[in-house]
Structures are given as C-alpha cells and as structure tokens.
Design an enzyme around this catalytic site. Structure first.
Site, PDB file in Angstrom:
ATOM      1  N   ALA A 268      -3.469   7.947  -4.872  1.00 32.02           N
ATOM      2  CA  ALA A 268      -2.105   7.446  -5.036  1.00 32.02           C
ATOM      3  C   ALA A 268      -2.233   5.998  -5.515  1.00 32.02           C
ATOM      4  O   ALA A 268      -2.554   5.093  -4.732  1.00 32.02           O
ATOM      5  CB  ALA A 268      -1.350   7.514  -3.719  1.00 32.02           C
TER       6      ALA A 268
ATOM      7  N   GLY B 164       0.832  -1.204   0.000  1.00 30.49           N
ATOM      8  CA  GLY B 164       0.000   0.000   0.000  1.00 30.49           C
ATOM      9  C   GLY B 164       0.858   1.241   0.000  1.00 30.49           C
ATOM     10  O   GLY B 164       2.062   1.186  -0.259  1.00 30.49           O
ATOM     11  N   ASN B 165       0.254   2.356   0.273  1.00 35.36           N
ATOM     12  CA  ASN B 165       1.020   3.601   0.399  1.00 35.36           C
ATOM     13  C   ASN B 165       0.375   4.492   1.456  1.00 35.36           C
ATOM     14  O   ASN B 165      -0.670   4.155   2.004  1.00 35.36           O
ATOM     15  CB  ASN B 165       1.143   4.309  -0.955  1.00 35.36           C
ATOM     16  N   ARG B 166       1.023   5.632   1.731  1.00 33.27           N
ATOM     17  CA  ARG B 166       0.614   6.431   2.882  1.00 33.27           C
ATOM     18  C   ARG B 166      -0.489   7.445   2.581  1.00 33.27           C
ATOM     19  O   ARG B 166      -0.828   8.253   3.440  1.00 33.27           O
ATOM     20  CB  ARG B 166       1.837   7.175   3.438  1.00 33.27           C
ATOM     21  N   SER B 167      -1.065   7.398   1.411  1.00 35.03           N
ATOM     22  CA  SER B 167      -2.105   8.386   1.088  1.00 35.03           C
ATOM     23  C   SER B 167      -3.294   8.257   2.050  1.00 35.03           C
ATOM     24  O   SER B 167      -3.758   7.149   2.325  1.00 35.03           O
ATOM     25  CB  SER B 167      -2.588   8.176  -0.347  1.00 35.03           C
TER      26      SER B 167
END
Ligand SMILES: Cc1cc2nc3c(=O)[nH]c(=O)nc-3n(C[C@H](O)[C@H](O)[C@H](O)COP(=O)(O)O)c2cc1C
Length: 427
Positions: A284, A217-220
C-alpha cells in the site's frame, strides 16, 4: 506413485479418512497410517490396516512390524533405529481429521505422541484437515493455531459447511470430503513448478515523514503480500520481498529488502525489477507525502502545523514503462464499496497490468490487517474470478494460479510490440 503418511487424530470424522485412504491407494499411492490414542476410540486400527495392507502405528514405543516399509516395498532385515522412520520416508504427510487439540499441539511444537512428533520431524510437505464443532473451529485460539501453521508453510485443507455431528447443528467444521483430502495430498506431491522463476513482491504500508518522529502511514499489515511470497516460494520460485512497514511475519524462504517511504520502495523495486519474471505489487504505497518534512521533532508549543502534501511517484507506472513482454505484472486495488470491481478494471487498463486483485475494504473482517480476504481477480484476458472469504494463503494460491494461466497465454503480438517500444523509451 508416492509414499503418503496419514495421521489420524480424535474426531468423529475419522471415518471419512478411511475413504480418503482408499482413494489414495486406488490412485496408486502407498499409504501408511499413524493414529493418536483418542482417534482409536472413533475408528479402530483394524480398518486402516485392512485398507492400507500395512500395520498402523499408535505409539512411539511400538515396534513397526513393517520396519518402516511402505506397502509394495520389501521389509528391511533390521528394524529402523528411529520411531520416525515412517515420516522420514514419506513424500507427503496428511493429518486428517486434525482435532482442535492436535492443531493446538502442532501450532506450538508439541511432540507428545507419534502423530505430533512425526509432524515436527517431517522433511516432506504437511497438510492438515481440521474437523470439529463450529464453535471450536471459530474460536480465536483455533483460528490463531491455523494461521500459525499456515505461516509455517503447512497446507490447510479447509473444512466444509453443513450438518455437524452434534444433533441439529449446522455450520462450518465438517472435514473436507475424501476426494478433497486426496487432492490436497496430490498438491503436496506436485513438483515445484515455479523453479527458476524470480518473483518480486512488494509488501506493507509506506510511511512518509512529517518530522523525525511522526509520519503519514496506512493500515497495511503485509500479510497478503507475505502469503503471496510464501506460496511462490512453496512453488519453487526465488522470491524477493520489498517490504515497507508490516506487522505480519515474512516467510524465511524469501530475500527481504526493508524500506520506509514510497520513494525508497520505488528505488528498491526498480533495482529488483529487471531480473524478475513476476511482479506482485501488493504494497500500500502512499499517494501523497508531506512536501517539506521537518528535520527535527515539531514542537507542540509552536502550534498546530499545516502540512502541505505533494504527490509521490507512480511506482507501478514507472515499472510498467520498463517491462519486458515475458514479465507478468499483477497490481492490487483496495477499493471502497459499490463499483470496486469496475474501478479495479479501470486501474488495470490504465496501468497496463496483466491482472489486478480487487478487494472491497468497506467490508469488515477482511483486507487490511485481517487474516482473511475476499477478492475478485481480473485479468487482461477478460477473466473475472471471485475468491470467497478465505485465508490469505488461499487467496494467494488463487492469485498465483491466475499468474500461471497468464504465463501460458503470451500477450498479443501487437501489444508486445508496443511494449518493446515502451521498454526502450523507459530505460
Ligand atoms: C464423541 C466425541 C466426538 C468428538 N469429536 C471431535 C471433533 O470432531 N473434533 C475435535 O477437535 N474434537 C473432538 N472431540 C474431542 C477430542 O476427542 C479431544 O479433544 C481429544 O483430546 C483429541 O485428542 P487427539 O487430538 O490427541 O486425537 C470429540 C470427543 C468426543 C467424546
């Protein structure tokens, strides 16, 4: 002109509100004022009453000698039943100065005086203009209260930086200037100019499964996208948000489509794209995903897995290929360090976008999962606008202002013809 209700709470800057009220009346608005009991220790009712030409109210149990009428209106024969008559009839409600105490009450729904009760009952748009000592302003409690109010659609009139009332102190916390307070009121009064427009916003960070439990995943957080959606709805647009994983709160006015992966996001955006007028691609989206996600949870005992990644589809590229000339498409670029703007410019040209919002994610306190952002908005017209560090709601306003400018400037014919050709090829 409009009926404007002004709420004054306790702070030294209350004297500046007198001037803002004078300006509003000069512009032609009919203004009534309500005050908290503390505010009367800073500026007396007599001053506001003299300027507005109407009685000032300070308590819920006080009868209104003007019976709910605004200046210029006939006084009704009968007193209104509700102590909230003034706010019920207002077209805009400005609270200035908003003390730290009043902000906290507003954020948590307190209704323990006329000003706060009126805010809860307000059917009209509300703006608050904080003013306080810089340590009070910067305190996480005050910031959280402001963020909470902003999320609910309250317009924040940001305080300025400069000399503060406490001797020798300099910093942020000065009440906005009277002309800015008037401008904030007028902004509340403007008709919803985006009525009839359909806006599609993508939000959050996609999650690409490694197995049935784990993902890449990502931090968005989706906060920027939600701020965009909220602002578009405030301007009257019909808003759809395609949201991957988020931690922010989606605006209740928007239709929400939940997705997980880049492929799901692409499918949902493709479905919604045809009928949208403005696309704000703030999600993102993963560039890579595990090529063969496991169908069960990978077991530790089986050793450390080696992940083979494959590229995801280019969501924006696919949408651009199908675009109509009248659609405005805005991309977002989270770039790292020096060259961020140049890199964003390259992405805008490559992806054939109308505008791109570039933020430098190497700076602390802004961007991913933060409440603030600092961005540069690049547009196909060559314009470059930097928005200094400010709340995501303020950044959203700047982005939508740019979209408005782009909608007023149709694309070049040659560009349009190319687009027509692409659109046929893409279908
Ligand atoms: C001299 C003085 C100046 C003050 N100035 C401010 C101010 O600028 N901003 C603020 O939030 N509170 C200020 N306060 C504190 C508020 O008056 C206090 O928090 C009060 O409870 C606010 O009440 P209200 O929100 O109901 O009006 C000041 C207090 C004093 C004694």
């Amino acid at each position: 002109m409009a009926r404007v209700l002004v709420g004054v709470s306790g702070g030294i800057a209350a004297y500046k509100t007198l001037e803002a009220v004078r300006l509003a009346i000069k512009t032609g608005h009919a203004v009534r004022v309500i005050q908290t009991p503390t505010s009367e220790r800073f500026v007396g009712r007599a001053s506001f009453a003299a300027i507005t030409g109407a009685p000032v109210l300070g308590g819920e149990f006080e009868p209104d000698p003007a019976r709910g009428a605004y200046p210029g209106e006939p006084v009704p024969d009968r007193a209104p039943i509700s102590h909230l008559a003034l706010v019920e009839r207002a077209e805009a409600y400005l609270i200035a100065p908003a003390s730290a105490n009043t902000l906290a009450k507003l954020a948590h729904g307190f209704a323990d005086n006329l000003l706060t009760a009126a805010a809860l009952a307000a059917p009209c748009p509300v703006a608050v203009a904080p003013a306080m000592n810089q340590r009070m302003y910067r305190h996480p409690a005050t910031q959280a209260n402001l963020a909470r109010l902003e999320q609910r659609g309250v317009r924040i009139v940001p305080p300025g930086e400069g000399d503060l009332a406490s001797h020798g102190e300099y910093g942020i916390g000065r009440l906005a200037e009277p002309a800015e307070l008037l401008e904030a009121c007028e902004a509340l009064l403007r008709p919803p100019t985006w009525a009839g427009l359909r806006v599609l916003v993508s939000a959050g960070g996609t999650r690409e499964p490694i197995d049935t439990v784990r993902y890449i995943g990502n931090r968005s957080s989706g906060k920027m996208a939600f701020a965009l959606a909220r602002e578009a709805a405030r301007r009257g647009a019909e808003v759809t948000v395609v949201a991957a994983a988020t931690t922010g709160t989606p605006p209740p006015q928007a239709r929400l489509v939940r997705v997980q992966t880049a492929a799901e996001l692409a499918r949902a955006c493709e479905r919604e794209f045809e009928r949208c007028d403005v696309l704000l691609m703030a999600a993102a989206v993963a560039d890579f995903r595990p090529a063969k996600p496991a169908a069960a949870k990978l077991k530790k005992e089986h050793g450390v897995p080696v992940l083979e990644l494959e590229p995801t589809d280019d969501v924006l590229g696919a949408l651009v290929a199908r675009r109509r000339r009248d659609q405005v498409m805005v991309g977002f670029a989270a770039e790292h360090g020096a060259g961020a703007v140049e890199s964003g410019r390259g992405k805008m040209a490559r992806k054939r976008l109308d505008a791109i919002v570039v933020n430098d994610i190497s700076r602390p306190g802004i961007g991913f999962d933060a409440d603030e952002n600092l961005v540069t908005i690049l547009s196909r017209t060559g314009a470059e606008r930097r928005v200094e560090q400010s709340s995501k709601a303020q950044v959203a306003r700047a982005v939508l202002d740019e979209v408005e400018r782009l909608r007023r400037e149709p694309r070049e014919e040659a560009d349009g013809a190319r687009m027509g050709a692409r659109s046929t090829a893409g279908v």
